[in-house]
Design a protein around this motif. Structure first.
Motif, short mmCIF file in Angstrom:
data_model
loop_
_atom_site.label_atom_id
_atom_site.label_comp_id
_atom_site.label_asym_id
_atom_site.label_seq_id
_atom_site.Cartn_x
_atom_site.Cartn_y
_atom_site.Cartn_z
N ALA A 1 0.95 -1.34 -0.31
CA ALA A 1 0.25 0.19 0.09
C ALA A 1 0.91 1.08 0.20
N SER B 1 -0.94 10.24 -1.15
CA SER B 1 -1.83 9.06 -1.00
C SER B 1 -1.50 7.86 -1.41
N ALA B 2 -0.38 7.82 -0.92
CA ALA B 2 -0.16 6.64 -0.57
C ALA B 2 -0.19 5.86 1.23
N GLU C 1 -3.11 7.30 2.70
CA GLU C 1 -3.98 7.02 2.72
C GLU C 1 -4.54 5.72 2.55
N LYS C 2 -3.45 5.29 1.28
CA LYS C 2 -4.30 3.48 1.15
C LYS C 2 -3.41 2.86 1.80
N ARG D 1 -6.20 2.76 4.40
CA ARG D 1 -7.34 1.27 4.08
C ARG D 1 -6.44 0.18 4.06
N GLU E 1 -13.10 3.54 7.05
CA GLU E 1 -12.40 3.70 6.20
C GLU E 1 -12.27 5.66 6.29
N GLU F 1 -10.01 8.11 7.12
CA GLU F 1 -8.92 9.04 7.01
C GLU F 1 -9.56 10.63 7.52
#
Length: 220
Positions: free
Chosen positions: A91, A101-102, A104-105, A108, A199, A203
């Protein structure tokens, strides 16, 4: 197969554990048998005899591989941390395409792991297992936590040097936030507590935290 109980005949309800043992991998069978037990009953809610019964072996057979329940839980935790680290690393992907963005992945992925592997998650974080007592377990745990540290380090590098918080402290903050969302809002019994998904909750919470640090510019 002196340790098998009822080895002949159908084993359709034995699951992966019994099939694994019949292929000669007793250690794997015991771990697979224990995972649903710890997930449904907690770390103190099952016995080695129950694990043996679920695996389709004698009560004495588990002690060929494990000293007792705590040793078995440590093995579940080790395997969990290895899988956890793999998921987090994929992720995070070295912060690509961007650290935000990484991140956030990765958040999740944390929730996905906790939901998909409840037995391992409990063994890792809720059993009181002594991580430092087992070198292999410690190494697996360090690798997983290292991903969070790497993410934290990449994020704080967006700040001026004089405003950067300690990376280790920040990684613990992120871990605590993630674990809290899992405990309060990702369990089946707590699914109706929030009107938004776990999620989204994680976030938005993480974004508020990063804005507070100045990693993400505030919307003035």
């Amino acid at each position: 197969m002196d340790d098998a109980k009822g080895a002949s005949g159908g084993d359709e309800d034995g699951g992966r554990a019994r099939r694994g043992y019949h292929h000669g991998n007793l250690r794997e069978a015991l771990v697979e048998a224990a995972l649903p037990l710890i997930a449904s009953r907690g770390p103190q809610g099952f016995t080695m005899a129950e694990v043996a019964r679920e695996a389709g072996v004698s009560n004495a057979a588990p002690y060929r591989h494990f000293k007792g329940r705590e040793d078995l839980i440590a093995e579940m935790a080790r395997r969990g941390f290895e899988l956890f680290a793999d998921l987090l690393e994929r992720a995070w992907n070295k912060g690509s395409p961007s650290p935000i963005s990484a991140f956030e992945k990765m958040s999740r992925a944390y929730l996905h792991f906790a939901r998909r592997e409840p037995g391992m998650y409990i063994a890792m974080f809720e059993s009181g297992v002594a991580v430092s007592a087992d070198p292999a377990l410690r190494a697996a745990s360090d690798r997983a936590m290292g991903v969070m540290r790497a993410a934290s380090e990449a994020l704080v590098m967006r700040l001026p040097p004089e405003k950067r918080p300690p990376v280790q402290m920040m990684s613990y903050h992120i871990w605590a936030l993630s674990h809290g969302v899992v405990e309060l809002f990702s369990r089946e019994s707590a699914g109706q507590r929030a009107s938004i998904s776990p999620e989204d909750l994680l976030e938005t919470g993480a974004m508020v935290y990063l804005r507070g640090l100045g990693v993400i510019p505030r919307d003035d």
